[in-house]
Design a protein around this motif. Structure first.
Motif, PDB file in Angstrom:
ATOM      1  N   GLN A  59       6.876 -20.034  -4.473  1.00  0.00           N
ATOM      2  CA  GLN A  59       5.494 -19.612  -4.383  1.00  0.00           C
ATOM      3  C   GLN A  59       5.424 -18.127  -4.025  1.00  0.00           C
ATOM      4  O   GLN A  59       6.151 -17.681  -3.143  1.00  0.00           O
ATOM      5  CB  GLN A  59       4.871 -20.399  -3.241  1.00  0.00           C
ATOM      6  N   ILE A  61       2.377 -14.911  -3.366  1.00  0.00           N
ATOM      7  CA  ILE A  61       0.963 -14.608  -3.217  1.00  0.00           C
ATOM      8  C   ILE A  61       0.737 -13.189  -3.713  1.00  0.00           C
ATOM      9  O   ILE A  61       1.383 -12.249  -3.257  1.00  0.00           O
ATOM     10  CB  ILE A  61       0.514 -14.762  -1.756  1.00  0.00           C
ATOM     11  N   ARG A  63      -1.946 -10.107  -4.302  1.00  0.00           N
ATOM     12  CA  ARG A  63      -3.169  -9.624  -3.669  1.00  0.00           C
ATOM     13  C   ARG A  63      -3.692  -8.385  -4.375  1.00  0.00           C
ATOM     14  O   ARG A  63      -2.905  -7.542  -4.804  1.00  0.00           O
ATOM     15  CB  ARG A  63      -2.860  -9.303  -2.221  1.00  0.00           C
ATOM     16  N   ASN A  64      -4.999  -8.289  -4.495  1.00  0.00           N
ATOM     17  CA  ASN A  64      -5.649  -7.090  -5.011  1.00  0.00           C
ATOM     18  C   ASN A  64      -6.269  -6.374  -3.815  1.00  0.00           C
ATOM     19  O   ASN A  64      -7.328  -6.760  -3.333  1.00  0.00           O
ATOM     20  CB  ASN A  64      -6.725  -7.449  -6.042  1.00  0.00           C
ATOM     21  N   ASN A  69     -12.244  -5.127  -9.255  1.00  0.00           N
ATOM     22  CA  ASN A  69     -11.606  -6.334  -9.764  1.00  0.00           C
ATOM     23  C   ASN A  69     -10.477  -5.991 -10.727  1.00  0.00           C
ATOM     24  O   ASN A  69     -10.557  -4.996 -11.452  1.00  0.00           O
ATOM     25  CB  ASN A  69     -12.619  -7.220 -10.470  1.00  0.00           C
ATOM     26  N   ILE A  99      -2.742 -14.187 -14.909  1.00  0.00           N
ATOM     27  CA  ILE A  99      -3.788 -14.282 -13.894  1.00  0.00           C
ATOM     28  C   ILE A  99      -5.015 -13.664 -14.539  1.00  0.00           C
ATOM     29  O   ILE A  99      -5.005 -12.489 -14.916  1.00  0.00           O
ATOM     30  CB  ILE A  99      -3.376 -13.575 -12.597  1.00  0.00           C
ATOM     31  N   LEU A 102      -8.764 -11.217 -10.620  1.00  0.00           N
ATOM     32  CA  LEU A 102      -8.508 -11.190  -9.183  1.00  0.00           C
ATOM     33  C   LEU A 102      -9.462 -10.160  -8.594  1.00  0.00           C
ATOM     34  O   LEU A 102      -9.325  -8.960  -8.837  1.00  0.00           O
ATOM     35  CB  LEU A 102      -7.044 -10.843  -8.887  1.00  0.00           C
ATOM     36  N   GLN A 106      -9.189  -9.873  -2.834  1.00  0.00           N
ATOM     37  CA  GLN A 106      -8.813 -11.283  -2.917  1.00  0.00           C
ATOM     38  C   GLN A 106      -7.320 -11.432  -3.189  1.00  0.00           C
ATOM     39  O   GLN A 106      -6.648 -10.499  -3.603  1.00  0.00           O
ATOM     40  CB  GLN A 106      -9.607 -11.979  -4.017  1.00  0.00           C
ATOM     41  N   GLN A 107      -6.830 -12.656  -2.983  1.00  0.00           N
ATOM     42  CA  GLN A 107      -5.439 -12.979  -3.296  1.00  0.00           C
ATOM     43  C   GLN A 107      -5.386 -14.322  -3.973  1.00  0.00           C
ATOM     44  O   GLN A 107      -6.316 -15.113  -3.899  1.00  0.00           O
ATOM     45  CB  GLN A 107      -4.572 -12.957  -2.040  1.00  0.00           C
ATOM     46  N   THR A 108      -4.271 -14.560  -4.675  1.00  0.00           N
ATOM     47  CA  THR A 108      -4.067 -15.843  -5.335  1.00  0.00           C
ATOM     48  C   THR A 108      -2.619 -16.261  -5.139  1.00  0.00           C
ATOM     49  O   THR A 108      -1.724 -15.429  -5.043  1.00  0.00           O
ATOM     50  CB  THR A 108      -4.429 -15.777  -6.833  1.00  0.00           C
ATOM     51  N   GLN A 109      -2.411 -17.539  -5.083  1.00  0.00           N
ATOM     52  CA  GLN A 109      -1.080 -18.107  -4.924  1.00  0.00           C
ATOM     53  C   GLN A 109      -0.575 -18.558  -6.285  1.00  0.00           C
ATOM     54  O   GLN A 109      -1.278 -19.269  -6.997  1.00  0.00           O
ATOM     55  CB  GLN A 109      -1.178 -19.283  -3.970  1.00  0.00           C
ATOM     56  N   VAL A 110       0.627 -18.142  -6.644  1.00  0.00           N
ATOM     57  CA  VAL A 110       1.208 -18.494  -7.937  1.00  0.00           C
ATOM     58  C   VAL A 110       2.502 -19.260  -7.676  1.00  0.00           C
ATOM     59  O   VAL A 110       3.310 -18.865  -6.847  1.00  0.00           O
ATOM     60  CB  VAL A 110       1.484 -17.234  -8.789  1.00  0.00           C
TER      61      VAL A 110
END
Length: 161
Positions: A59, A61, A63-64, A69, A99, A102, A106-110
């Motif tokens: 995993q 994470i 982040r922007n 955006n 993705i 973003l 914000q952040q997203t988990q990949v």
């Protein structure tokens, strides 16, 4: 934070100059265009092995931390190892995940599943570990403030001989 406010002041100064003097040279207009807000993609922490049993899952994470955006970019992971002592025996597998957006801040988990069934070590001659290299925006689709913070690497033991 001081650099950011300086950029905004410079942007407004160059914008005001362009409106006052429409006969600006083309290189002065290019400077104004470069002073715009951009995205800033980076990793939030280290990659983590989530599952230690088959199938193993890693995993990351993303982040922007920029002010705008970031849309439609690719996160690429490359698995590298050797099956012998020789350089020509290097093996590599690339996987990508898109993705789609973003938002700023914000952040997203990949999550990536390791292709352990394809990675062989050929012990004692080959690599004991597989090296994972992650790269955000591998196709350079997003204009960023910095491009040098888009990489992350670590290694895991190879399970198959």
């Amino acid at each position: 934070m001081r650099t950011f406010s300086t950029l905004i002041i410079l942007f407004f100064c160059s914008l005001a100059t362009a409106q006052i003097n429409p006969a600006l040279k083309s290189n002065e207009l290019k400077i104004r265009e470069d002073l715009r807000l951009k995205s800033e993609l980076n990793f939030n922490g280290e990659a983590q092995l989530v599952s230690s049993t088959a199938p193993r899952v890693v995993q990351v994470i993303v982040r922007n931390t920029g002010a705008v955006n970031a849309g439609n970019f690719v996160l690429e992971v490359t698995y590298n190892w050797r099956v012998d002592h020789e350089s020509f025996s290097a093996q590599s597998i690339k996987k990508t995940q898109t993705i789609y957006t973003l938002a700023a801040g914000q952040q997203t988990q990949v999550t990536f599943t390791l292709p352990d069934n394809l990675i062989r070590s050929n012990r004692p001659y080959g690599s004991a570990n597989v090296n994972l290299s992650f790269k955000i925006d591998s196709t350079n689709a997003v204009a960023e403030m910095q491009e040098n913070n888009n990489n992350l690497s670590f290694s895991l033991p190879i399970l198959n001989n």
